[in-house]
Design an enzyme around this catalytic site. Sequence first.
Site, PDB file in Angstrom:
ATOM      1  N   CYS A  89       1.907  -8.478  12.103  1.00 29.44           N
ATOM      2  CA  CYS A  89       3.376  -8.394  12.144  1.00 29.44           C
ATOM      3  C   CYS A  89       3.703  -8.104  13.597  1.00 29.44           C
ATOM      4  O   CYS A  89       3.309  -8.871  14.468  1.00 29.44           O
ATOM      5  CB  CYS A  89       3.890  -7.333  11.188  1.00 29.44           C
ATOM      6  SG  CYS A  89       3.003  -5.757  11.260  1.00 29.44           S
ATOM      7  N   TRP A 142       0.726  -2.386  11.837  1.00 32.97           N
ATOM      8  CA  TRP A 142       0.386  -1.184  11.069  1.00 32.97           C
ATOM      9  C   TRP A 142       1.356  -0.918   9.915  1.00 32.97           C
ATOM     10  O   TRP A 142       1.199   0.075   9.224  1.00 32.97           O
ATOM     11  CB  TRP A 142       0.248   0.044  11.967  1.00 32.97           C
ATOM     12  CG  TRP A 142       1.391   0.271  12.941  1.00 32.97           C
ATOM     13  CD1 TRP A 142       2.712   0.144  12.689  1.00 32.97           C
ATOM     14  CD2 TRP A 142       1.267   0.686  14.301  1.00 32.97           C
ATOM     15  NE1 TRP A 142       3.435   0.435  13.801  1.00 32.97           N
ATOM     16  CE2 TRP A 142       2.574   0.786  14.814  1.00 32.97           C
ATOM     17  CE3 TRP A 142       0.186   0.991  15.145  1.00 32.97           C
ATOM     18  CZ2 TRP A 142       2.828   1.173  16.134  1.00 32.97           C
ATOM     19  CZ3 TRP A 142       0.456   1.389  16.445  1.00 32.97           C
ATOM     20  CH2 TRP A 142       1.757   1.467  16.942  1.00 32.97           C
TER      21      TRP A 142
END
Lengths: 588, 549
Positions: free
Chosen positions: A335, A339
């Site tokens: 992303c 995380w």
Amino acid sequence: MEHIRTPKVEQVRLLDRFSNKITNGTLYLTATHLIFVESSANNSTSILHHHIASMEKLSLTTSGCPLVIQCRNFRVVHFVVQRERDCHDIYSSLLHLLRPVSYEELYAFSYNPKQNDQQREEGWQLIDLGAEFERMGVPCDQWQLTDVNRDYKVCETYPRDLYVPITASKPIIVGSSKFRSKGRFPVLTYFYQEKKAAVCRCSQPLSGFSARCLEDESMLQAISKANHNSRFVYVMDTRPKLNALANRAAGKGYENEDNYSNIRFQFVGIENIHVMRTSLQKLLEVIGTRSLSMSDYLVGLESSGWLRHIKAIVDAAVFLVKAVTIEGASVLVHCSDGWDRTAQVCSLGVLLMDPYYRTIKGFMVLIEKDWISFGHKFAERCDQLDGDPKEVSPIFTQFLECVWQLTEQFPQAFEFSEWFLLQIHEHVHSCQYGNFLGNNERQREELQLRERTHSLWAFLMSEKQNYLNPFYSPAYSEMHPVLEPSTLPYHFKFWRNMYHQFDRSMHPRQSILKTILTLRENSRKAENTVQALESVTRCDPQCDTRAPCASSHQRTALQLQHHPVTSGLPHTGGTHQPQRSAAAGRGG
Amino acid sequence: MEFAELIKTPRVDGVVLHRPFMPTVEGTLCLTGHHLILSSRQDNTEELWLLHSNIDSIEKRFVGSLGSIIVKCKDLRVIQLDIPGMEECLNIASSVEALSTLDSVSLMYPFFYRPMFEVIEDGWHSFLPEDTFKDLESMTDEWRLSEVNKDFSVCPSYPPLVAVPKDIDDNTLRKVATFRHGGRFPVLSYYHKKNGMVMMRAGQPLTGTNGRRCKEDEKLINVTLRLGKRGYIIDTRTISVAQHAKARGGGFETEANYPQWRRIHKAIERFNVLQESLIKLVEACNDQSHNMDRWLSKLEASSWQTHVKEILTTACLAAQCIDREGASVLVHGTEGTDSTLQVTSLAQIILDPACRTIRGFQGLVEREWLQAGHPFQQRCAQSAYSNSKPRQEAPVFLLFLDCVWQILRQFPCSFEFTESFLVLLFEHAYASQFATFLGNSAAERAKLSLTEKTVSLWSWVNRPQELERLTNPLYEPNSLVIWPSVAPQSLLLWEGVFLRWNRSSKWLDDAYEEMVHIIEYNKELQNKVNSLRRQLAQLETDDPLLQTP
């Protein structure tokens, strides 16, 4: 403690937020808890300071000073304190107590469950990620353990032990890490042995509008080469395309398919932490409304977007699973920083494809691996210390909810029940155990959590009985190792037991789960009784009738025993009396 | 009329049946007077037997010479039949259309159906008002069974026997009947043994715009009150709807004329609104292209869940008045045949443990729906797929079943029956080989001589093998009043009906099997323990040493 101005306030009223029920009692403030003890019954409500998300002192009414406390486990309590000064004292004491500035102030450092050092040590050893990678079949001829991050030099938010393709040399790794946000280069998180396909994770590339990095390209090439079953590797960018595009202006972005040979790039459109935070706030606002109409509820559910986000995460996981298990392709998931959404999609994906993660122990391993060790920022997302409110986001809660949605579709596929999920959620925010403290492994080592705090997993394991799903069938998992959930909208339901956990009036008055668990426990006891009785009745004919033999003593003992089996279901009081009791009461 | 006239093509080979979540079946399609049958003529392959009366609508589609008909059923199932040959397809479609919309009741299947099972107990005689009254008599002597409606002349929608206050004679009843909508004078619906409070139901009072009153009506309901106690009138309509009703001769009980009663207005919708709601809901459930937002907004727009909540809330209110306030209650809406019955029957589920048994629930449906004159035939003539303009159709009974399901979900151990029983009643109310739900009233059923000519659903249900299928393994009698939560968060979409054909229920069914297994295993062990204990006791009496201290 110096912050506590008033340790005890009497004549406090607790108002139920949905009904007109009022309970009178006394409020106690301790160093760790706020406790309300009802004056009529022996009931008490205790709230851990860390669980308090926000407090609000409402304007004075004729009956006193109202104090509304919202908790991270979705408990909402509404106190009315008779004297304004008392209310203010509690309010300001709590204000100090619930904004710890250093980790050492957290409950985990003072919590002592009466264990010795050895037990504590054993608790921490329960989960062993090295063994977990071995279970997956790693290291192997294509994947190896690298010590490149031994001192957290290459990536400080990654764990020390990382698995990479054998063809990825150190210069490639280091080069790739410099081209990835926060140095989070592609590493292995799951190896699907059957097809030799890998699930890898990383952060976004620092590609900007045109930058490229040969080492990073080699890294992806190495991942692709490690899987002979597929000519290409999927790169899943879990962000909406628009967000990824916007990141390019900041020198970040996504992989350009022209620069990377053999990749298939795919956006899956999960929103960012800020959208998720706002969404949950809206949801809580809607469902916290008194006398909520059905229409407002459904409109609110829709406009909060919450279930839409949950579905997006499950959709992404399903995509990942299909790529790996059906196409046999390796997948790299990222992303922005890798995380939050990455952790959601990777962990949910492998939960769908590997039945081990659907067991109690396996689920702990999964959380330990994809969330704790890979540096999901629990401290910031769960607001453990007084920090930036913009970093707080219910990312992990969403993951638990996705799992719950799956348990609803596959009632026999999970060893645990929703109580397990709820309990984990409770402790992610309680800061009572060391597991979730801090933001990454390096920080946890610095805090010496293994030496100074206890592990949640050991505690949950000791209470395993409470979290079992009675419908779980290992045979089912053998037959259906890979779950294929439907993600049609109507399969996603509002998780009442999470968001209204403490609003008892909302829940079914009888629980099938509880009933069946009790029945199973009864059956277990009955099995023992049958065994004992059978051994007695069987040996009896051989008994010497002139001397009381062991079996008659045993027999009497059995009759004196409180009858362990109830005739029917456990929720009612009607227990079946033992067939005979007249002879009982005779001494040995 | 002969059915054969309507069947132009009785048989087509090579027809392919498509059903969601099931493999396609190829076979021969046959049309009979009452059934559409598809048989693969192979062993172990399930055949399709579909009652024409279960078909709500059909659509035709053509691709080349291959025609398809899409059959949409009243139980909400949608199936597709691929029929080779355009003419055959058209013939089948037109026959099915004609056969599924027969107007004459006497041509309905129940008049042709012969039971293939042994009737142990004739369901037509299982729930006679006389027998019900005997139970009442054992608790109170304040009520009597009146024969004033023996020939259905006083109230065409009431049964021949009704329970009324002992001190009210038949002449008074006749007068009251002229003052109540459809002649539905207040009758006893439920007697709460715990405190002697009662629930009555009626049609709206015909006060009209000039405030007509009827002393006999006032007297009738007043005699049910204890000295100095007030009662509650629950009008299922909003005050404005009730006001409007005056213009059409209806109305409500004014404070001036009924000073001993407190009137509460609720907002349960009328039949045409409910029918529209069902159509919208089913449309939303069947469209799989929706994203989350669209699904939730369609669900909301259908208002179905709103109706469920409103009905349940009103039923809770009635139950509360009786059990908590210790007051008697009179429930009515306009006609007193729809929302009124939803409220009175649900209130009994909440209050009376007997209604939560399989037999008790049958009795409740018999008393509060069939005998009470809910016009089943009108209401259930069409379901969610009907293209024709709705007339009297409305899912009033389905909403009631949905509400029962909601309570069942909240008290999963307090009902003797499972969800399957509710689904079964839904199916049979819309299409059945049994005549239980035929006709609109006791009078109509008597005229059709159903008792002699047809079989009752209860005859089928009350056999050991069927009862076993419907029995809830978790059931443990619960003598308490059960108060459901009516918060929107506590009410769910009834998937067992509305998503029944849109999801695979295999995993859920397997889990259910596992649950049954756990319960049975526990019972087995229990029996074993008990028998071993008996054996042990026996041994002990035979053991002389243990006899002497």
